[in-house]
Scaffold this active site. Sequence first.
Site, PDB file in Angstrom:
ATOM      1  N   ALA A  66       0.861  -1.184   0.000  1.00 29.07           N
ATOM      2  CA  ALA A  66       0.000   0.000   0.000  1.00 29.07           C
ATOM      3  C   ALA A  66       0.897   1.234   0.000  1.00 29.07           C
ATOM      4  O   ALA A  66       2.067   1.163   0.387  1.00 29.07           O
ATOM      5  CB  ALA A  66      -0.868  -0.013   1.250  1.00 29.07           C
ATOM      6  N   GLY A 109       0.811  -5.180   0.871  1.00 26.49           N
ATOM      7  CA  GLY A 109      -0.281  -5.265  -0.097  1.00 26.49           C
ATOM      8  C   GLY A 109       0.176  -5.880  -1.409  1.00 26.49           C
ATOM      9  O   GLY A 109      -0.635  -6.436  -2.160  1.00 26.49           O
ATOM     10  N   GLU A 112      -0.156  -9.486  -0.849  1.00 22.52           N
ATOM     11  CA  GLU A 112      -1.600  -9.769  -0.775  1.00 22.52           C
ATOM     12  C   GLU A 112      -2.204  -9.812  -2.173  1.00 22.52           C
ATOM     13  O   GLU A 112      -3.024 -10.671  -2.499  1.00 22.52           O
ATOM     14  CB  GLU A 112      -2.286  -8.712   0.098  1.00 22.52           C
ATOM     15  CG  GLU A 112      -1.880  -8.855   1.568  1.00 22.52           C
ATOM     16  CD  GLU A 112      -2.407  -7.744   2.448  1.00 22.52           C
ATOM     17  OE1 GLU A 112      -2.183  -6.563   2.098  1.00 22.52           O
ATOM     18  OE2 GLU A 112      -3.034  -8.038   3.473  1.00 22.52           O
ATOM     19  N   GLU A 132       4.225  -5.449   7.417  1.00 20.82           N
ATOM     20  CA  GLU A 132       3.380  -4.410   8.025  1.00 20.82           C
ATOM     21  C   GLU A 132       3.679  -4.159   9.493  1.00 20.82           C
ATOM     22  O   GLU A 132       3.612  -3.009   9.951  1.00 20.82           O
ATOM     23  CB  GLU A 132       1.895  -4.750   7.855  1.00 20.82           C
ATOM     24  CG  GLU A 132       1.359  -4.590   6.441  1.00 20.82           C
ATOM     25  CD  GLU A 132       1.522  -5.828   5.567  1.00 20.82           C
ATOM     26  OE1 GLU A 132       2.343  -6.695   5.921  1.00 20.82           O
ATOM     27  OE2 GLU A 132       0.834  -5.927   4.543  1.00 20.82           O
TER      28      GLU A 132
HETATM   29  C1  3H9 Z   1       0.694  -2.380   3.342  1.00 17.17           C
HETATM   30  O1  3H9 Z   1       0.971  -2.821   2.268  1.00 17.17           O
HETATM   31  C2  3H9 Z   1      -0.644  -2.603   3.995  1.00 17.17           C
HETATM   32  C3  3H9 Z   1      -1.411  -3.657   3.280  1.00 17.17           C
HETATM   33  O2  3H9 Z   1      -1.624  -4.762   4.103  1.00 17.17           O
HETATM   34  C4  3H9 Z   1      -2.700  -3.152   2.669  1.00 17.17           C
HETATM   35  C5  3H9 Z   1      -3.679  -2.546   3.605  1.00 17.17           C
HETATM   36  C6  3H9 Z   1      -4.998  -2.170   3.029  1.00 17.17           C
HETATM   37  N1  3H9 Z   1       4.574   3.533  -0.023  1.00 17.17           N
HETATM   38  O3  3H9 Z   1      13.258   2.101   0.388  1.00 17.17           O
HETATM   39  P1  3H9 Z   1      13.663   2.833  -0.835  1.00 17.17           P
HETATM   40  C7  3H9 Z   1       9.306   5.090  -1.247  1.00 17.17           C
HETATM   41  S1  3H9 Z   1       1.782  -1.422   4.203  1.00 17.17           S
HETATM   42  C8  3H9 Z   1       5.021   4.764  -0.331  1.00 17.17           C
HETATM   43  O4  3H9 Z   1      14.673   3.896  -0.688  1.00 17.17           O
HETATM   44  P2  3H9 Z   1      14.902   0.463  -1.885  1.00 17.17           P
HETATM   45  C9  3H9 Z   1      10.372   5.458  -0.256  1.00 17.17           C
HETATM   46  O5  3H9 Z   1       9.871   6.333   0.735  1.00 17.17           O
HETATM   47  C10 3H9 Z   1       3.214  -1.372   3.172  1.00 17.17           C
HETATM   48  N2  3H9 Z   1       6.324   5.023  -0.617  1.00 17.17           N
HETATM   49  O6  3H9 Z   1      14.124   1.835  -2.000  1.00 17.17           O
HETATM   50  C11 3H9 Z   1      11.404   6.107  -1.152  1.00 17.17           C
HETATM   51  O7  3H9 Z   1      10.979   7.441  -1.407  1.00 17.17           O
HETATM   52  P3  3H9 Z   1      12.042   8.622  -1.583  1.00 17.17           P
HETATM   53  C12 3H9 Z   1       4.009  -2.606   3.294  1.00 17.17           C
HETATM   54  C13 3H9 Z   1       7.177   3.997  -0.585  1.00 17.17           C
HETATM   55  O8  3H9 Z   1      15.142   0.014  -3.260  1.00 17.17           O
HETATM   56  C14 3H9 Z   1      11.293   5.322  -2.460  1.00 17.17           C
HETATM   57  O9  3H9 Z   1      10.014   4.697  -2.410  1.00 17.17           O
HETATM   58  N3  3H9 Z   1       5.219  -2.493   2.505  1.00 17.17           N
HETATM   59  C15 3H9 Z   1       6.778   2.703  -0.253  1.00 17.17           C
HETATM   60  O10 3H9 Z   1      16.048   0.594  -0.946  1.00 17.17           O
HETATM   61  C16 3H9 Z   1      12.346   4.251  -2.610  1.00 17.17           C
HETATM   62  O11 3H9 Z   1      12.329   3.432  -1.452  1.00 17.17           O
HETATM   63  C17 3H9 Z   1       6.393  -2.123   3.038  1.00 17.17           C
HETATM   64  O12 3H9 Z   1       6.507  -1.889   4.217  1.00 17.17           O
HETATM   65  C18 3H9 Z   1       5.402   2.476   0.032  1.00 17.17           C
HETATM   66  N4  3H9 Z   1       4.924   1.249   0.331  1.00 17.17           N
HETATM   67  O13 3H9 Z   1      13.891  -0.556  -1.183  1.00 17.17           O
HETATM   68  C19 3H9 Z   1       7.534  -2.040   2.076  1.00 17.17           C
HETATM   69  N5  3H9 Z   1       7.861   1.898  -0.280  1.00 17.17           N
HETATM   70  O14 3H9 Z   1      12.899   8.242  -2.751  1.00 17.17           O
HETATM   71  C20 3H9 Z   1       8.193  -0.704   2.189  1.00 17.17           C
HETATM   72  C21 3H9 Z   1       8.900   2.676  -0.633  1.00 17.17           C
HETATM   73  O15 3H9 Z   1      11.184   9.844  -1.796  1.00 17.17           O
HETATM   74  N6  3H9 Z   1       9.267  -0.503   1.234  1.00 17.17           N
HETATM   75  N7  3H9 Z   1       8.497   3.940  -0.814  1.00 17.17           N
HETATM   76  O16 3H9 Z   1      12.824   8.668  -0.295  1.00 17.17           O
HETATM   77  C22 3H9 Z   1      10.449  -1.124   1.314  1.00 17.17           C
HETATM   78  O17 3H9 Z   1      10.702  -1.956   2.149  1.00 17.17           O
HETATM   79  C23 3H9 Z   1      11.512  -0.689   0.322  1.00 17.17           C
HETATM   80  O18 3H9 Z   1      11.127   0.550  -0.189  1.00 17.17           O
HETATM   81  C24 3H9 Z   1      11.764  -1.655  -0.854  1.00 17.17           C
HETATM   82  C25 3H9 Z   1      12.746  -0.979  -1.850  1.00 17.17           C
HETATM   83  C26 3H9 Z   1      12.407  -2.950  -0.318  1.00 17.17           C
HETATM   84  C27 3H9 Z   1      10.510  -1.982  -1.574  1.00 17.17           C
END
Ligand code: 3H9
Length: 710
Positions: A66, A109, A112, A132
């Site tokens: 999400a 998500g 999911e 999450e």
């Molecule tokens: C969820 O899914 C709830 C569900 O159950 C549904 C409920 C209804 N959203 O980390 P990076 C941005 S909760 C918005 O540096 P990497 C991040 O801020 C979600 N923005 O890259 C950054 O922005 P900026 C569960 C996001 O290659 C840019 O993307 N998911 C999101 O080192 C690059 O990110 C997670 O917790 C997001 N979901 O790592 C996963 N994700 O450039 C969260 C990233 O402006 N994400 N951004 O600073 C991660 O773990 C890492 O970003 C990922 C890539 C491994 C994917």
Amino acid sequence: MTVMSDLVQLTRANGIAIVTINNPPVNALSPGVPEGISEAIEQINQDDSVKAAVLIGGGRTFVAGADIKEFGKITSGKSRGAGFLPLLLRIEDCRKPVVMAIHGAALGGGLELAMAGHYRVAVPSAQVGQPEVKLGIIPGAGGTQRLPRLAGVAKGVEMCAEGNPIKAQEALRLGIVDRLIEGDLLAGAVAFAREIAGKPAPKTRQRNDKLGTPEQNAPIFAAARETARKKQRGMKAPLAAIEAVEAATKLPFEEGCQAEQRLFTDCLFSDQSKALIHVFFGEREVAKIPDIPKETPIIPVNAAAIVGAGTMGGGIAMVFANAGIPVLLREVDQAALDRGLATIQKNYANSVKRGRFTQQFADERLKLIQPTLSYDGFASVDMVVEAVFESMALKKEVFRELDGVCKPGAILASNTSTLDIDEIASATSRPQAVIGTHFFSPANVMRLLEIVRGKATSKEVIATCMQLAKKLGKIAVLVGNCRGFVGNRMFHPYRREAQFLVEEGASVEAVDNALYDYGMAMGPLATGDLAGLDVGWRIRKEYRHLEKPGVRQPLAEDRLCELGRYGQKTGAGWYKYGENRRAVPDPEVAELVRQWAEEAGIPQRQIAAEESVERCIYALVNEGARLLEEGYALRAVDIDIIYLNGYGFPGYRGGPMWYADTVGLKKVYDRVCEFHRQHGELWEPSSLLKQLAEKGKTFADFNREQGVTA
Ligand code: 3H9
């Protein structure tokens, strides 16, 4: 091609529909994406020429979940959030089989979404997970219901409650993924789709064969709860995730989803989730330095050297080696070098024993560390980290020597935790190349790296160190050059208050327990014993002449040191230590402190746990505010990230400055003023804290107004 929106595209290739999500950088399910997918599924259902579909992420990843930025809008009532659950049901009920093609990561998500497909294929480097809980929430779109159906209850509950992703190979073994695709993912996924087209498509929500029996599941949930209480102490989300997975095993799918929704919403609106989301963005924000543009040239660091093979130097050498960077490790005499290497070897052996590294990985890393007694080879390295004894004279001598032997352009870094970087730099002819890289002990374990900017440090050198930190697996925070920098400068008043509390009548255990129960990894006095009380004692002796006469100073810790009680390493400090270095309360210390307090005329009283927490934590906050107003910390969130990663501050409280914002700065300021009246000038309120409190503002407001927050 049918363009659903900018974010989702639908194409067709000989009977196979291809749905591509294009929402860079990580294909989060931002507004527009679920709608686009929904429309594509609708068209696939209606198009008789389509026999099966593939859903894939454009760019570097599948779907990272999400859109976390949207959560703030939901909790503030500005958005109702997308209804992912109905969308996922529509995918699962699609009349054509849907193959989810995963590269990069399918997280939250994203997983999911993938599980709502009928099949999943992935490249070997892909990862899947339900992270999450790390954001203080639980999966909210059926993850807790579908994952145990694919992976079994034990793994499902572990993944939802602990939040760690797994690699594609393991996902295949568990049944989350149906096939690994070597080579081109889209081509492989399309070929797979052709194979299964026309065959009955399994719906995850109807697969109940891995859900186990109550007898089988009871011990799994009991163990998961036990682990959550220990490893994620104080956090609500892991327990909620376990409850939701338990619901999957006891209720029909729809009711399980309702239970999940209720728990998800509770978590989303909690303070813990707001704090952890602040941490998520904070960890990314600290990498952004307002006056250092993204395009700043980076100096390639392909070879490094460390001066000093003590605990810190050895640990830092391991950090470079673990990242695949060859490193010279210099000591002045053979015995010290041998000792340092033996410790490194022991650390690697322990990592292999604990399953963190394979023997082969450890052997390869060890080979990258080349011990030396001379500066031979230093001329070709790109970066040197000095980690010798904390003495200005010695450090200046080392830097003078480095200046003589290192090539132009090499980065000369000091691991000092207290000393003036500019004075160290003055020993060289190239202060622009000198920087502080303050690793935390044990360097190969702790995530934090304080990067200290000297007045002449060049932007290239700073940008390189910030970027290198990521490669080294560290989280870097840029700080200014003041005594103790940010972390230790704040830690000083925090620990000072803990000692004062004991001198005023609280027991050592009561103070430590109060802070432990607040969520700190360890109490402040036990932390002193771990680090060695003699370290601070030696520094205090050196700086005694700077202390203002008449201002109260803690007295017990110096006296404990005079008695040879340095902490864990001497078997006694604030506590006694027996086998396994377990802390045991020591009545002798209690008696000694009472005696010293009486001699010093300190009145004794009952002290509540709440006062212990306020005195220690508000001391942190007041000093943090001062660092902000003096500009040594760039943003409040930088301080938070330092405390979360270097000082055992609980993530679910968001860091000291975020915590103060949540308490309300007016309330914090009023307490600081009261402590000022009671305890004197050490508690003088920071003028920034005063200003913000009087205007009803927060530290976050301050940073926004300064324009340093993205
Ligand atoms: C969820 O899914 C709830 C569900 O159950 C549904 C409920 C209804 N959203 O980390 P990076 C941005 S909760 C918005 O540096 P990497 C991040 O801020 C979600 N923005 O890259 C950054 O922005 P900026 C569960 C996001 O290659 C840019 O993307 N998911 C999101 O080192 C690059 O990110 C997670 O917790 C997001 N979901 O790592 C996963 N994700 O450039 C969260 C990233 O402006 N994400 N951004 O600073 C991660 O773990 C890492 O970003 C990922 C890539 C491994 C994917």
